[in-house]
Design an enzyme around this catalytic site. Sequence first.
Site, PDB file in Angstrom:
ATOM      1  N   HIS A 118     -88.413  53.773   1.001  1.00 18.70           N
ATOM      2  CA  HIS A 118     -88.744  52.360   0.798  1.00 18.70           C
ATOM      3  C   HIS A 118     -87.562  51.530   0.289  1.00 18.70           C
ATOM      4  O   HIS A 118     -87.753  50.410  -0.181  1.00 18.70           O
ATOM      5  CB  HIS A 118     -89.893  52.236  -0.195  1.00 18.70           C
ATOM      6  CG  HIS A 118     -91.178  52.836   0.258  1.00 18.70           C
ATOM      7  ND1 HIS A 118     -91.830  52.417   1.396  1.00 18.70           N
ATOM      8  CD2 HIS A 118     -91.948  53.825  -0.267  1.00 18.70           C
ATOM      9  CE1 HIS A 118     -92.955  53.117   1.541  1.00 18.70           C
ATOM     10  NE2 HIS A 118     -93.041  53.976   0.549  1.00 18.70           N
ATOM     11  N   HIS A 170     -96.495  52.272   5.051  1.00 18.26           N
ATOM     12  CA  HIS A 170     -96.176  53.587   5.614  1.00 18.26           C
ATOM     13  C   HIS A 170     -96.639  53.656   7.054  1.00 18.26           C
ATOM     14  O   HIS A 170     -96.746  54.732   7.625  1.00 18.26           O
ATOM     15  CB  HIS A 170     -96.862  54.692   4.813  1.00 18.26           C
ATOM     16  CG  HIS A 170     -96.677  54.577   3.348  1.00 18.26           C
ATOM     17  ND1 HIS A 170     -97.519  53.820   2.559  1.00 18.26           N
ATOM     18  CD2 HIS A 170     -95.728  55.088   2.529  1.00 18.26           C
ATOM     19  CE1 HIS A 170     -97.089  53.890   1.298  1.00 18.26           C
ATOM     20  NE2 HIS A 170     -96.012  54.642   1.260  1.00 18.26           N
TER      21      HIS A 170
END
Lengths: 216, 216, 331, 331
Positions: free
Chosen positions: D57, D219
């Site tokens: 991330h 995700h």
Amino acid sequence: MADKITSDDILRIIKDMCDTLEQEKEYLSELDGAIGDGDHGVNMAKCFRDIRKQLPNYENKDIGTILKSVGMIVLNSVGGAMGALYGTMFLRLAQEATGKEELKLSDLVKMFEAAEKGVREIGKAEVGDKTMLDTLAPAVASLEEAEQNGKPLADALADFEVAARKGMESTRDLVAKVGRSSRLGTRTLGHQDAGATSCYFILRAFSRVVRSEQTK
Amino acid sequence: MADKITSDDILRIIKDMCDTLEQEKEYLSELDGAIGDGDHGVNMAKCFRDIRKQLPNYENKDIGTILKSVGMIVLNSVGGAMGALYGTMFLRLAQEATGKEELKLSDLVKMFEAAEKGVREIGKAEVGDKTMLDTLAPAVASLEEAEQNGKPLADALADFEVAARKGMESTRDLVAKVGRSSRLGTRTLGHQDAGATSCYFILRAFSRVVRSEQTK
Amino acid sequence: MKKFINDPFDVVDEMLEGFLAVHSRYVRKMESVRAVVRTDAPVQGKVGIVTGGGSGHKPAFIGFIGKGMLDAVAVGEIFTSPPPNAILEAAKAVNSGRGVLFLLGNYAGDVMNFQLAAEMARAEGIPVEQAIATDDIASAPKERINNRRGVVGEFLIWKTVGAKAESGGTLEECKAVAEKVNQNTRTLGVASAPCTVPAKGSPTFVLADDEIEYGVGHHGEPGTARIKMVPADQIAERMTLEIIEDLPFKPGDEVAVLINGLGATPALELYIVYRRVKQVLNAENIHIARSYVGEFFTALEMAGFSITLTRLDSEIISLLDAPADTPYYRL
Amino acid sequence: MKKFINDPFDVVDEMLEGFLAVHSRYVRKMESVRAVVRTDAPVQGKVGIVTGGGSGHKPAFIGFIGKGMLDAVAVGEIFTSPPPNAILEAAKAVNSGRGVLFLLGNYAGDVMNFQLAAEMARAEGIPVEQAIATDDIASAPKERINNRRGVVGEFLIWKTVGAKAESGGTLEECKAVAEKVNQNTRTLGVASAPCTVPAKGSPTFVLADDEIEYGVGHHGEPGTARIKMVPADQIAERMTLEIIEDLPFKPGDEVAVLINGLGATPALELYIVYRRVKQVLNAENIHIARSYVGEFFTALEMAGFSITLTRLDSEIISLLDAPADTPYYRL
Ligand SMILES: Nc1ncnc2c1ncn2[C@@H]1O[C@H](COP(=O)(O)OP(=O)(O)O)[C@@H](O)[C@H]1O
Ligand SMILES: Nc1ncnc2c1ncn2[C@@H]1O[C@H](COP(=O)(O)OP(=O)(O)O)[C@@H](O)[C@H]1O
Ligand SMILES: [Mg+2]
Ligand SMILES: [Mg+2]
Ligand SMILES: [Mg+2]
Ligand SMILES: [Mg+2]
């Protein structure tokens, strides 16, 4: 008075360029897309749209003034190599026509010699590098020759257009040596150069307009 | 002494888990890939590799100590939901086996009841949510039942394995309600749950090892 | 082409509108042309630092306008040089009397337009010098080093020259810093996926699933080879050794390492690359004094990265470490 | 899968090795576990702010460790929660006696592992509180707001809570800030291309050339709809109106706007999106007081973006504006 080009002729010539480059937008971008970044048609259309907006203000202006304005617009509207190259071309044409209300063939020769010189200086390309210069240089040469042979303006411009077209077509068999497409090296063979093509349309405008005058 | 599970049996059971989860790595990841993120086989293989490294240190340790070490490794090696869930499962098994050198069926029942409780507490899933719990819960129930019916350990574990397998297979017709795959809702129908499957392999190790003892 | 845009030919104007609204504390746009300048320009007593080029390279160029870096940027269409008047107006806006330095990459369009702008500026009495970045070693052999393209090494030039100007350096001193940093900087890039110029609508190149373009340029210019994808360590090592050999960097040298993401490549991968570059430099006994990892000069959504090494001296280090306050770089 | 990595299962360790080398001024790794902490932790007299989650991330999470933001991050595998011991060690390392606040997204694995870590920490006498982000409005209907996932809104929580802690706030005060910001924050994301988790090797989802996933998660979680690609202005307007309606944001509200790139989408497009969001908010008479555009919380190389709105009050504004010094955010 077909041995002269008047300010009105120049206006019609510029207008012809505006129309042609609008019509040929897709075609030019397609050519540029094959070996460049595909924006040439758009670039040219964009700046000639800006020019079209100015046409009204060109009424009753001398040729130098008109061409200078065109040159400044081309120079500053789209940017890129072409802005600098065509901008310089028109500005040099303008310089040699400063204050003139009409042009003799001899004037035209001087103007285009200056224009070619300017394009060479700024672009540092040679004939054979697969650029607009491959259209411009032979066209200018033919104009010089026609003058030496004492041809009338219309015939000289006919030669001018033919030489320009031949030059444009010659780029199909050339390997790009400068500009964006030069990266592709021999992969550029078989593709006609976009700038050489737009240059043909621009030069053709001179002969088209003047010779259509003739036939009136 | 087939009515008891010794520390050595537990070692063999853990070893069987290590072997199986290594063998089934691709299969489990494939199942998880269909409705999850495809890493379940890898996650399980990874932490059981860490466990395999510890096997030598488990010699001559009591069952509680062995299972606690296994639980801590599972809890802390890979992370993710499974680390927490299986880690808790093994740690609860260990708690009820503290200090024990051997296990009777009644011990095993207490251990797995505690394990199921732990998994439910931490995971907050219900039977039918398409998780490892769908394998664990019916298996534990069958173990309790076998004990009540006074079945011998080996038979009880046979029932245990069958119930676990049925539970695992039941997940094929369930819609995932928790965990990563729950995002896919009804798209999870027709897919067997990865965690339910790895849970089956883990539970099966108990019956496989103990019953192979039998047939010696 | 699946892009979050409207009319492909409005992307630069619409991007600018958003950018100016977000970063109004740092920058304003000139009235008449597409040039973006520091809100406090011209900074009295300071040499003006002007750069420019095609759009699509965020955070370059306009993301680095501000104290300690750039004073103004002439903004072109995507991957297309800005016109002379944008450059000229930028120069006028940042000239406080101590002159203006043009920093540019070595691209035909940029060279032509900056040259025309320089002539116009000088004609208006503005002292103008220029420095051209040539850090991309894949873009031409060392014998034709002046034909090499400038890529992300420009970021290090902007940072150091900007600091020099902020500290009161003269036009000549600023130019000297640009040239010194450029002479000591080498970059090499690879791409694993192309980008698409909105106006064209099709990818700048096509790669097989297992291919990468080795030596790619910041606009998708073809590199020196198409090679099979190999593990990051191998690619990073090969690139680093090639860069070392080109300058060449020598054992004992102090260097800055810059790993630049070209757009779509996750930072995760950039750090994995950095790890290997560091190992290689350690083995060569080349000392890393400063490190920069992230996106400094992208090519739209191209996937790939470049490695840059700059040989440092105490002056360059202190200029790299000097304060900067821009939308995308603060120190 | 064409990625600049080595063994897919080493990506996190190798990334960390690079990251720690580059940012050693800010962070160090704990000996025994995969947790990264401020070099100056524990900061005396300050509540410790700990977060964590799966990797992939960047710049979240570890890019925001430093003065004014996070004290420590427990680092998990790609898109996988870190284990309890990493969280526990992080908590121990940053506890100066005033307690530790766990900030997490609302993901099953994170919730479980942070809960286990919290129990362990309390067993060791460390006061621990936790706050869970739930800003993604596409992840559950408003009736089940507690089932919503936390996404990039977490960045705003880290910034404000970090500032609160730095200014001496108590554990309860820090938790209150986290909850206030979360309650006033709404995010909605779209994706035009998926990402690939190295360990899986295939894309998280598949889209047609003219499709986008509307409401996608960080995700690649499926969103609320698959819609045809339309001009950026239309998408941005639809998303903004949905966000406004959810809180709801009211005429006269002061808000922060955050446009977050999910990875592969160029900043150029993010600013074009911002432009439209601003137009819509202006029309609704909602006042933009702060704007953030860029990559704050990515999903590897996913293409897409999210829009976040946070309703502000004077406290939140001053916490957003408070100084921060981290690898990826300085103010
Ligand atoms: N140095 C140069 N001299 C003359 N013409 C050039 C030069 N470089 C490029 N050109 C011309 O420019 C054309 C491309 O124009 P255009 O597509 O508008 O610019 P760009 O390549 O920046 O996209 C080429 O077809 C070529 O004819
Ligand atoms: N709350 C829960 N309770 C029980 N089991 C769960 C829960 N959430 C997920 N699981 C199990 O976890 C499995 C997925 O494990 P794994 O792939 O290792 O973790 P992740 O989903 O983080 O990738 C699912 O197949 C499911 O059986
Ligand atoms: Mg072009
Ligand atoms: Mg999984
Ligand atoms: Mg172009
Ligand atoms: Mg996972």
